[in-house]
Write an enzyme that holds these catalytic residues in place. Structure first.
Site, short mmCIF file in Angstrom:
data_model
loop_
_atom_site.label_atom_id
_atom_site.label_comp_id
_atom_site.label_asym_id
_atom_site.label_seq_id
_atom_site.Cartn_x
_atom_site.Cartn_y
_atom_site.Cartn_z
N GLU A 1 0.83 -1.22 0.00
CA GLU A 1 0.00 0.00 0.00
C GLU A 1 0.86 1.26 0.00
OE1 GLU A 1 -3.01 0.29 -0.60
OE2 GLU A 1 -3.78 -1.74 -0.33
N TYR B 1 -6.39 5.78 5.31
CA TYR B 1 -6.55 4.82 4.20
C TYR B 1 -5.71 3.56 4.42
CZ TYR B 1 -5.59 2.32 0.00
OH TYR B 1 -5.40 1.29 -0.88
N ASP C 1 -9.34 5.58 -0.91
CA ASP C 1 -8.25 6.24 -1.63
C ASP C 1 -8.83 6.93 -2.86
OD1 ASP C 1 -8.84 4.17 -3.36
OD2 ASP C 1 -6.76 3.51 -3.62
#
Length: 360
Positions: free
Chosen positions: A44, A127, A145
Site C-alpha cells: 500500500e 486509508y 483512496d
C-alpha cells in the site's frame, strides 16, 4: 437526510455485485497471497502515487531482502533508500523504517490488529490503516483512496469536490454503515480494483465492462466523464537547473561526483548529481567551477531533460565535466560507477543523465 437515505439504498444494492465481480475478476497480485499484514502494508505504501505494474519488481526485490518487520527495522537507511530508488517520495521509505522500529518496540514486532492503533503509527494514515485492518485482519472499516473516491462519485452521481476532506469523511461513514459481515477487506479491494481497471481516471471509464453499469447513477445520467469533481491544482513552480556530471580519473578508475542534499526540502537527504540554478552557458559554467573547488579543461553539453515533482517542475540541461585534478573540496563525494549503481540511491529526476556515466 433524504440524500443520505438514497445513497444508503444505492450502495446496498451495489455491494453484492461488487463482491461477486471481484471474486471472479480480481487480479492475482503478490501482496494478496496469504493476507499478511506486513506484505499488505508495504504494497500500500509503494502503490501511493505509483502504478501497480511499476511497483511489482520493486516489491519483489524489497520482500526478498526485507521479508519481515524486524529486517526492515534494522536495515541501514542508505540500503533502504537504494531498495526504494525509482519509486520516488523517499519520505515514505524513511517512514516505513520508523514505523517498523515503533512496531518492534511497542507491538512485539507485529502490526496491531486495531484500526486506531494503526493510525497512530508513523506514515500510516486512515486509508492505509483501513486497508491493513480490513484486508489482513477482517476489521469492518473502509479504506478510501483516490480510486474509491472516483468510483463513489460516479456511482452516486455526486458533484461534490472529492478533494474536500468532509466529502471523504462522509463516504467513509457511508461505507462503514454497509461493510459486509466477514468481507470488509473484499469490499474495499473490490472498489479499488474497479477504480484501477474499469472506472479509470483521466479518460473514459469502461462502462460496458462494469458490473454496476445499470446501477451507476453517473452512467445512467450520462455524466460519468464529468465526474469526479476536483478543485483545480495549484500551478507547479518551474525551475531551471544545470546538472553537473563530474568525472575524475584516478589510478585507472573513473569516479563520479555526487552530493548529498539537505535534510529538509525537496529530495531531502538523498544523493544527487550536483546542480546549479538556471541554464548556464558553457562559458559561465567554466567561470563558476573554480569557486566550487573544481578544475576542468572544459564542459561538454548533453541532452536536456524535464522532471515533474508534485509541486515543482525541473527543466534541466546537463554537462559532462572531466576534472583535471583531484577536487579541492569535500562538498562532493566521488564514487566508482559500480558503487553508484549498487549502493547510492539516485533519484529518478537524474535518470536521463545516468547513461552518460555508464558509457564512460
Amino acid at each position: 437526510m433524504q440524500e443520505q437515505k438514497e445513497q444508503d439504498i444505492q450502495l446496498k444494492a451495489m455491494i453484492p455485485r461488487l463482491l461477486l465481480w471481484f471474486q471472479e475478476n480480481g487480479r492475482e497480485l503478490p501482496w494478496r497471497t496469504g493476507r499478511d499484514a506486513y506484505r499488505i502494508w508495504i504494497s500500500e505504501i509503494m502503490l501511493q502515487q505509483t502504478r501497480i505494474e511499476a511497483v511489482k519488481p520493486y516489491y519483489a526485490r524489497f520482500m526478498k531482502e526485507l521479508p519481515d518487520i524486524r529486517s526492515l527495522a534494522e536495515v541501514e537507511e542508505e540500503r533502504l533508500l537504494k531498495l526504494w530508488e525509482g519509486l520516488g517520495y523517499y519520505s515514505r521509505a524513511r517512514n516505513l523504517k520508523k514505523c517498523a522500529m515503533t512496531v518492534m518496540e511497542q507491538h512485539g514486532g507485529r502490526l496491531p490488529a486495531d484500526y486506531e492503533a494503526l493510525k497512530k503509527l508513523p506514515g500510516i494514515g486512515p486509508y492505509t490503516a483501513g486497508a491493513i485492518a480490513s484486508i489482513a485482519y477482517g476489521i469492518a472499516v473502509p479504506a478510501v483512496d483516490g480510486n474509491v473516491l472516483r468510483v463513489m462519485a460516479r456511482a452516486l452521481a455526486s458533484r461534490e469536490d472529492i478533494t474536500n476532506a468532509s466529502v471523504k469523511k462522509n463516504w467513509e461513514q457511508l461505507l462503514l454503515r454497509h461493510m459486509p459481515p466477514g468481507q470488509p477487506g473484499e469490499l474495499n479491494e473490490a472498489i479499488m480494483e474497479l477504480g484501477e481497471t474499469i472506472c479509470i481516471p483521466g479518460g473514459r471509464p469502461l462502462c460496458k465492462d462494469c458490473p454496476l453499469r445499470d446501477l451507476c447513477q453517473g452512467h445512467c445520467l450520462g455524466i460519468e466523464e464529468q465526474l469526479p469533481v476536483k478543485a483545480p491544482k495549484k500551478a507547479r513552480r518551474k525551475e531551471q537547473r544545470t546538472i553537473l556530471i563530474l568525472l575524475y580519473e584516478e589510478e585507472g578508475r573513473c569516479l563520479v561526483g555526487i552530493r548529498k542534499r539537505p535534510n529538509k526540502g525537496l529530495l531531502a537527504g538523498l544523493y544527487e548529481l550536483p546542480s546549479l540554478e538556471g541554464h548556464l552557458p558553457p562559458e559561465e559554467l567554466q567561470r563558476r567551477l573554480p569557486a566550487l573547488g573544481l578544475k576542468a579543461a572544459g564542459a561538454v553539453a548533453v541532452e536536456e531533460a524535464r522532471h515533474i515533482f508534485s509541486h515543482v517542475e525541473w527543466d534541466m540541461t546537463g554537462y559532462i565535466i572531466e576534472l583535471t585534478s583531484r577536487p579541492e573540496t569535500d562538498a562532493f563525494l566521488f564514487v566508482e560507477k559500480d558503487e553508484l549503481r549498487d549502493r547510492y540511491a539516485l533519484p529518478t529526476a537524474f535518470r536521463a543523465f545516468r547513461r552518460y556515466i555508464t558509457e564512460k
